[in-house]
Design a protein around this motif. Structure first.
Motif: not given
Ligand code: ZN
Ligand code: ZN
Length: 290
Positions: A71-74, A169-171, A222-224, A244-246
């Protein structure tokens, strides 16, 4: 290239007093290429503001790269003004694991949104991403790689006039943890193909969702965290690291801390990487002209 950040937050928009400095909108980054083409990465809520600005723009061809369809990417896409302009040509680049038609149809289903998809007057073209192939947007070369997240999630590397920017992101940077040691281990071994993909890039924009303590509790999501990311960046010998992507619960002061801790760790390892925490409205000129 000029890179502008329109949304830097992960998962869900978080407007309010505690997120004024870094912003509350979800991922959206714009690249104006040296030839003045428009590349957009991800369609989080930040894309709404970008769409309003692009309305004044003379170029109507836009290339939107979507990393994946969480969702957060679309979820900003139905609010992207150029979709309702018949002069717009929008090329949507997305891994062939997903069906862009289905995504837009679902988002605009009458149960969720008041506007019907027939009212989108833009000319929308779908360009499925084949990760084995390079994409060309004018003079910009775009390479893609699969990352450690849900199926079909990809990262992008944009190269123009010998300057390169990686958006990853999302890695989740894989690591192992020594019991009594805070330092994550085996990063080079477990992430070798992604380190190679980022190697020597001028800018690495990367998921930095958690601090180290929170990451331990959320391993496998799935995040760092910023500590693993600092080591990953040093192995990849990037020139600049952009956080990024907090995590949506992090206040500005916690992101300040994340940035400071990352900068300190890089310095302690005698690395020259410059690290900055991205914020809404931040601009990067890859040619170094302010
Ligand atoms: Zn995301
Ligand atoms: Zn995701």
């Amino acid at each position: 290239m000029v890179i502008t950040f329109w949304g830097t937050r992960g998962s869900i928009p978080v407007p309010g007093e505690s997120t004024i400095k870094y912003g509350g909108n979800t991922p959206c980054v714009h690249i104006l290429t040296d030839e003045e083409r428009n590349i957009i990465i991800d369609a989080g809520t930040g894309i709404r503001g970008l769409g309003k600005e692009l309305k004044q723009n003379s170029s109507n061809e836009l290339d939107l790269f979507i990393s994946h369809t969480h969702w957060d990417h679309i979820h900003g896409l139905p609010f992207f003004a150029p979709l309702y302009n018949s002069k717009t040509l929008l090329n949507i680049h997305l891994h062939d694991n997903f069906s862009p038609n289905k995504i837009i149809e679902t988002q605009l289903h009458s149960s969720f949104f008041p506007i019907d998809k027939d009212e989108l007057t833009a000319n929308i073209k779908y360009a499925p991403i084949d990760i084995s192939k390079e994409i060309k947007i004018g003079n910009v070369e775009v390479r893609t790689v699969k990352v450690h997240h849900s199926k079909g999630t990809v990262a992008f590397k944009f190269t123009e006039n010998e300057k390169s920017v990686v958006y990853m992101t999302d890695n989740e940077i894989f690591c192992e943890q020594e019991s009594n040691d805070k330092k994550p281990d085996k990063i080079l071994e477990l992430n070798s193909s992604l380190i190679e993909f980022c190697y020597g890039s001028d800018y690495l924009i990367h998921d930095s969702m958690y601090n180290h303590n929170d990451f331990i509790k959320k391993k496998g999501w799935g995040h760092s965290d910023n500590i693993s990311l600092a080591y990953f960046s040093m192995y990849a010998k990037v020139k600049n690291l952009v956080l990024f992507h907090y995590e949506p619960d992090y206040k500005d002061s916690e992101i300040d801390k994340l940035e400071f801790e990352t900068q300190q760790l890089i310095k302690d390892n005698n690395s020259k990487i410059k690290c900055i925490a991205s914020f809404e409205g931040m601009k990067i000129h890859t040619q170094g002209i302010e």
